[in-house]
Motif scaffolding. Structure first.
Motif, mmCIF file in Angstrom:
data_model
loop_
_atom_site.group_PDB
_atom_site.id
_atom_site.type_symbol
_atom_site.label_atom_id
_atom_site.label_comp_id
_atom_site.label_asym_id
_atom_site.label_seq_id
_atom_site.Cartn_x
_atom_site.Cartn_y
_atom_site.Cartn_z
ATOM 1 N N ILE A 101 0.526 -1.645 -0.129
ATOM 2 C CA ILE A 101 -0.188 0.221 -0.535
ATOM 3 C C ILE A 101 0.534 1.042 0.090
ATOM 4 O O ILE A 101 0.211 2.344 -0.652
ATOM 5 C CB ILE A 101 -1.048 0.135 1.303
ATOM 6 C CG1 ILE A 101 -2.141 -1.298 0.856
ATOM 7 C CG2 ILE A 101 -1.496 1.610 1.392
ATOM 8 C CD1 ILE A 101 -2.551 -1.404 1.776
ATOM 9 N N ALA A 126 2.193 1.632 -3.060
ATOM 10 C CA ALA A 126 1.038 2.653 -4.351
ATOM 11 C C ALA A 126 0.772 3.383 -4.232
ATOM 12 O O ALA A 126 0.500 4.255 -5.239
ATOM 13 C CB ALA A 126 -0.710 1.459 -3.996
ATOM 14 N N GLY A 130 0.889 6.937 -6.911
ATOM 15 C CA GLY A 130 0.015 8.164 -6.937
ATOM 16 C C GLY A 130 -1.657 6.871 -7.372
ATOM 17 O O GLY A 130 -2.374 7.991 -7.958
ATOM 18 N N VAL A 131 -1.969 5.624 -6.899
ATOM 19 C CA VAL A 131 -3.784 5.428 -6.696
ATOM 20 C C VAL A 131 -4.251 6.318 -5.907
ATOM 21 O O VAL A 131 -3.891 7.030 -5.207
ATOM 22 C CB VAL A 131 -3.201 4.616 -6.286
ATOM 23 C CG1 VAL A 131 -4.197 3.476 -6.193
ATOM 24 C CG2 VAL A 131 -1.960 2.739 -7.354
ATOM 25 N N PRO A 132 -5.039 6.828 -6.624
ATOM 26 C CA PRO A 132 -6.095 7.681 -5.652
ATOM 27 C C PRO A 132 -6.038 7.333 -4.520
ATOM 28 O O PRO A 132 -6.434 6.082 -3.743
ATOM 29 C CB PRO A 132 -7.977 7.416 -6.711
ATOM 30 C CG PRO A 132 -7.130 7.016 -7.826
ATOM 31 C CD PRO A 132 -5.744 5.895 -7.739
ATOM 32 N N VAL A 170 -8.782 5.035 -2.768
ATOM 33 C CA VAL A 170 -8.342 3.032 -2.662
ATOM 34 C C VAL A 170 -7.270 2.830 -1.988
ATOM 35 O O VAL A 170 -7.445 1.341 -1.200
ATOM 36 C CB VAL A 170 -7.979 2.761 -4.568
ATOM 37 C CG1 VAL A 170 -7.727 1.789 -4.492
ATOM 38 C CG2 VAL A 170 -8.944 3.833 -5.802
ATOM 39 N N LEU A 171 -6.993 3.594 -1.656
ATOM 40 C CA LEU A 171 -5.680 3.478 -0.588
ATOM 41 C C LEU A 171 -6.035 3.004 1.127
ATOM 42 O O LEU A 171 -6.116 2.104 1.642
ATOM 43 C CB LEU A 171 -4.683 4.876 -0.275
ATOM 44 C CG LEU A 171 -3.608 4.660 -1.729
ATOM 45 C CD1 LEU A 171 -3.041 5.414 -1.452
ATOM 46 C CD2 LEU A 171 -3.179 3.846 -2.141
ATOM 47 N N ARG A 225 -9.559 2.688 1.397
ATOM 48 C CA ARG A 225 -10.416 0.980 1.648
ATOM 49 C C ARG A 225 -9.019 0.488 2.111
ATOM 50 O O ARG A 225 -9.716 -0.744 2.375
ATOM 51 C CB ARG A 225 -10.876 1.220 -0.078
ATOM 52 C CG ARG A 225 -11.764 0.112 -0.031
ATOM 53 C CD ARG A 225 -13.402 0.161 1.127
ATOM 54 N NE ARG A 225 -14.001 -0.830 0.152
ATOM 55 C CZ ARG A 225 -14.755 -1.785 1.826
ATOM 56 N NH1 ARG A 225 -14.041 -1.811 2.774
ATOM 57 N NH2 ARG A 225 -14.849 -2.501 1.420
ATOM 58 N N ALA A 226 -8.472 0.002 1.143
ATOM 59 C CA ALA A 226 -7.386 -0.952 0.773
ATOM 60 C C ALA A 226 -6.479 -1.192 2.798
ATOM 61 O O ALA A 226 -6.577 -2.849 3.078
ATOM 62 C CB ALA A 226 -6.330 -1.122 0.238
#
Lengths: 718, 718
Positions: free
Chosen positions: A680, A683, A687-689, A692-693, A695-696
């Motif tokens: 994570i 991620a 630059g993953v939104p 999403v992070l 929630r992960a």
């Protein structure tokens, strides 16, 4: 017509010519016979006279053949289509299989032939029963050698018995995965463990080093002898230096002896032998009174063969030609008749000068010359200008531009004498050479023994040199199943990577530290290297080498099973997971409490749930049933829960650092399960939104909570 | 001295020579200019006169450049070190970057130059505003062309505006992963989608097909026109056959026109042009009154250019030499003076024969001969034997073995006339050829247009041929976001695999069937192929092709994002997972409700727990926030629980069969999560001990139970 006889038949397994052989590799001829599921195996390195036999089982013959990688394999013609022969074909792809008459393999015939060759009435003196199945293979091998070599095989005087229980077991998958002698991807020597540790200076040493690496020992005393010797040579740098310098001047005595024994030594071989023998006294002197028993024994084994050396030195010129029958081989003063004949032959020049002067005086032709050509032999040449002065006893033979050529009876008579003397000298030289060669050939077994001693000395000195150059330390060998390494390095990467870039790591297995290390964490972080390193260090220790460590205690291992690397290969198609499971089954069936098992990402080829289930069950089985030392790399984080319920299992992971927005793998193994948030982190950096992070992370927390519970229940469900 | 002028400067982007260009690939010269974060882009295929411009943003310029793969890129010299230039270098590794003076990119100057070239007072007629940023790039491009080509660029008469919103968006990762024009591993055309579908018969068609594949459309009407035309040609096999046979005889009109326009056409180019034009009337006749609007329009566009053809036919011989100035170009009877000069020049032989006969008679020397060499021209040769008979008016010029050579005044006079006539004829031929070439060059824009029409015709006929040969069907195109495929095949594997071996599969996304398909199951079972196939079929449909399906309904897609394949590559080192996440972040930021997203084993590069968490969160985000169609392949079985809580998500798996103790992948996609026990089946077949299998099954059952609970709680934790 020249009478031609078949002198010998050359086959892949019976090459002895220097030009056709790799000096650093053995060229084996093997024979296998099968009786009721048991297999007898014999092999010979004809060029070095090493003749070995053993018996084995169907399941293991493949590993033996893969280890030997013979150039040629003899089997009974009736066995050509047997399933075990097909399996052997696959084990050594380049190998020629030669079917032989079945009677060659008959027990009585084989024993008789072997007894005759080794001049004994029973083979039990070599440590093998007369009715052992391997005798049949050895007999067929010898029959084939006699048939193809058409020579007395004078150098074959000993049988070696290979005791498989004295050797660390390494199956083919393990050998390949650990890249012992070839790299996994390209199959090259460069980049293999052998290449990394080979500092030998003679071909004999290089071959023996490969043999030691392919068959590490399991006997504590034998290993201590090797380590003592290496230790002696590490400490005494001057001694090591001198030995290596001396060894470097010595030719391949084993293969020289092989050519002697099969009647194919050249004049240069003999001179090379004498020069090599000349280096022995210094070596022997330097070896006297060493602390190490092995070195003392080698000193004793170093037969200086002074009479052989003296005979060659007395007989042969220093730098003989390649050809046998063109003369120029034998030293002046060695043989009175030869000296006399040479006198006559070489006396020619002064006689010719005298004769020419006399003819000039007699004829009054100042330009008269005596010459020689191949067609007419000696002739007198007179220019056209002086034709009138030619006396009547000159017989004209040839007209050339501006001149005529003549002979006289006196000149031709002299010519005959000279030519005859030259021929006689050549013949005599050849005779003397063959006498010498036969005499030396009779001593071939002694030379083989010296060659073996030198090979050992070279290997021990090379291992010492390696230890000195790269800071290797002597491992403590013990019988207890422990494996304790402080600051260990991978010997290949230690050399390939820039100085100081490879990160050393510790390992502690056995006793209170548990027997199984479960290594979790991301790919690319060095998990595979770490677990391979453990296996490679055990192999090095049990071949007699020091180790690239600060310190190490190695409890002797009976077999090493490594399943590494292969699962990363693409293009092997649908059966990848099947192969993975077949290899795993082999481990679970054959590993003992004294084995070392290395498993890399077991279960990776299937989906998570059953992959996890299998990996979990396999780890449990290794722990509960086999109880061996094992290193288990996985990215199934679920398995970290095993630590709480299995007292002999420990978690470890590779530490990862986030630095300036980059993920850095420290390649340092630390206790405990891997940090779950690594993925994570990356991620986020990528630059993953954010939603999403977030929630992960929530899901991860749940997974961890669930698995804690699951770990407990799985543990208690037994 | 010969006066030498620079005729043109050859650079990577301005090649027009046939020998240096791949006929099936475009050779682009591009220019990029940046103003306040916006980028203007122009590119030209000089050899075919296609001049195109567009504007874009920093984030997308890389994809555009990767798509065009220009041979040469012009940028302002002040921009050389800008970060976006560095990014472009990476996007097209083989590209030459040529810095140009900044003033070439100035808006006013650029507009003026373009208006002059295209003979307009405003560029708005081409669909681009006079102050658009891309004008600046186009102006710099044209300035560079003029400077290097030193010719009028007669064929450049139109500007094309590339509207990015009319084109299906495909980023570089997607292009590579789907192997549109090059294979992933070896970068070869062979094995790519382009290679599989390319049945064009002309180089023009091959280039246009690649262009269509690289830029599929998003406009329903435009696509229906293409499909109608392909449909017409599928149905009428005789028509298709004739068109393709006719097209195959036509040369590369676009590049011929390019060479005309830049003044570099050869005599053979002109003759080839006439021959190609000769094929047009039949083609045009066959195209009249077709049902499809596209074919009717192409028919109208097929300008037969009869006067060009006639002019060439009248002027040029049928098979002219390569050289321009050696004569032999112009047809007899085309020009009276040329005919006369040729008469004189070729009359030579009979005159020489007459002259020789006369001299023989006059001198009485029967062996007298008239000959010609380059040094002396015509001469009379008389052997030594007849020297006495040589008349006084013969002037001796040269002595050769056995003979003397002479000239006479009459002979030399004739020689002058002949040679002059030959020279004059050659000069006149060259002049006539240049006149013809200039006349044809003035028509280059017409030829370009004909070439474009032929290219389209070739592509449409090729797509029809493909459909007919391989049983492709016309997809139904709709605006709604659905994707319904019955019995679809992967177009590349359909060809590569033996007939009937590739297993067709269905797909049903959109509407009640959900928008996301979650595909679980073991590796090697065809998951990757299945999800790639969906993307590839959309691309084919939106380039105008029929599809290898029984039937298909494709809701038009605005962008396709595919992350496939790369995670399987080794040797990319530590950053693999970082790359994976960067690409995923790009998808999550840019995908719309009309996009198609293909994700293969997301999270594989990290450990299970965070891999699962990320994959789960990403799937949710696609479902909840973006709402696009997506295919998601994973072996994280945990994700099957998503189906129970996300109404738009469906599980599917690849069916696996156990047959005669072997695991067979049926490559058939069926609804539902994968069978968890697959891995354990294989382990049993591989001989893993029974206690391990039993334990693995027990753990699996627990995992499944736990995950059922977890799925529920994860679902309700939102």
């Amino acid at each position: 017509l020249v009478k031609r006889e078949i002198v010998r038949i050359v086959t892949p397994g019976t090459l002895t010519d220097e030009a056709l052989l790799d000096p650093r590799a053995s060229n084996h001829l093997a024979a296998v016979v099968e009786v009721k599921g048991k297999l007898g195996l014999a092999w010979v390195e004809l060029s070095t006279a090493r003749f070995t036999l053993t018996s084995t089982h169907r399941l293991e013959i493949q590993d033996e053949i893969a280890r030997l990688a013979p150039a040629e394999l003899l089997i009974a013609e009736t066995a050509v289509d047997a399933p075990w022969v097909r399996a052997l074909r696959a084990a050594a792809p380049g190998m020629t299989i030669t079917p032989r008459p079945s009677w060659d393999f008959l027990a009585d015939q084989a024993r008789q032939l072997l007894c005759e060759q080794f001049r004994v009435s029973t083979l039990s003196g070599f440590g093998v029963n007369d009715d052992a199945i391997e005798i049949q293979a050895a007999g067929a091998l010898l029959a084939y050698l006699r048939e193809t070599q058409k020579s007395a095989l004078l150098h074959l005087r000993r049988l070696h018995v290979h005791r498989r229980e004295e050797v660390l077991g390494l199956d083919e998958t393990t050998r390949r995965g650990l890249e012992l002698t070839r790299t996994l991807r390209e199959g090259k020597r460069d980049g293999s463990l052998l290449h990394a540790i080979d500092l030998t200076v003679t071909p004999m040493g290089a071959r023996l080093l490969a043999e030691w690496l392919n068959a590490p020992l399991t006997n504590l005393d034998a290993l201590r002898r090797r380590h003592d010797a290496v230790g002696d040579l590490v400490e005494d740098a001057a001694l090591r230096e001198e030995l290596r310098r001396g060894l470097a001047t010595i030719q391949d005595l084993e293969r020289l002896a092989g050519r002697m024994g099969t009647g194919r030594a050249t004049p240069r071989d003999l001179v090379g032998l004498a020069r090599s023998l000349a280096a022995l006294p210094t070596l022997k002197a330097r070896l006297t009174a060493r602390r190490s028993a092995a070195l003392r024994q080698l000193e004793a084994q170093l037969d200086l063969c002074p009479e052989i050396r003296q005979a060659i030195d007395e007989t042969m010129v220093d730098d003989p030609p390649l050809a046998l029958k063109e003369g120029g081989l034998i030293r002046d003063g060695f043989h009175p008749l030869l000296d006399e004949l040479r006198d006559i032959a070489s006396g020619g020049k002064s006689w010719i000068a005298r004769f020419q002067a006399e003819q000039i005086r007699r004829t009054g032709i100042p330009s008269l010359k005596v010459g020689f050509n191949k067609v007419f032999g000696y002739y007198i040449e007179v220019t056209h200008q002086h034709q009138s002065k030619v006396p009547p006893d000159f017989i004209r033979k040839q007209t050339v531009k501006n001149a005529e050529r003549y002979i006289t009876a006196e000149l031709k008579e002299y010519e005959d004498r000279v030519l005859r003397a030259e021929d006689q000298a050549r013949e005599l030289e050849y005779e003397l050479f063959i006498q010498l060669r036969d005499r030396v050939a009779a001593e071939a077994p002694r030379l083989v023994q010296v060659g073996e001693a030198l090979a050992q000395l070279d290997v021990l000195a090379a291992l010492a040199e390696l230890a000195a150059r790269r800071g290797y330390r002597r491992p403590e060998l013990v019988s207890e199943p422990i494996l304790k390494i402080v600051a260990g390095r991978h010997p290949v990467l230690d050399i390939l990577m820039p100085e100081g870039r490879f990160i050393p790591n510790d390992l502690d297995l056995g006793g209170d530290s548990g027997t199984i290390l479960l290594l979790t964490g991301p790919n690319m972080a060095g998990k595979s290297t770490y677990i391979r390193q453990a296996a490679v260090l055990c192999i090095l220790a049990q071949m007699g080498s020091f180790l690239p460590v600060k310190s190490a205690t190695i409890g002797l291992v009976d077999r090493i099973f490594a399943r590494v690397g292969a699962s990363d290969e693409l293009g092997r198609g649908q059966s990848t997971f099947m192969v993975e499971m077949t290899e795993t089954a082999n481990i679970l069936h054959n590993a003992t409490a004294r084995s070392l098992v290395i498993l890399d990402e077991i279960g990776r080829g299937t989906s998570t749930f059953d992959g996890v289930s299998l990996a979990w069950a396999i780890a449990e089985y290794l722990h509960d049933v086999i109880g061996c030392r094992a290193l288990f790399a996985t990215h199934y984080h679920e398995l970290v829960d095993l630590e709480t319920v299995k007292p002999g299992l420990r978690n470890a992971n590779v530490s990862v650092l986030e630095q300036n927005g980059e993920i850095v793998f420290l390649h340092r193994i630390v206790p405990g399960g891997a940090d779950q948030s690594y993925g994570i982190h990356v991620a986020r950096l990528a630059g993953v939104p954010n939603p999403v992070l977030e929630r992960a992370k929530a899901i991860l927390a749940q997974l961890e909570a669930q698995h804690r519970r699951m770990g407990e229940s799985a543990a208690h469900s037994h």
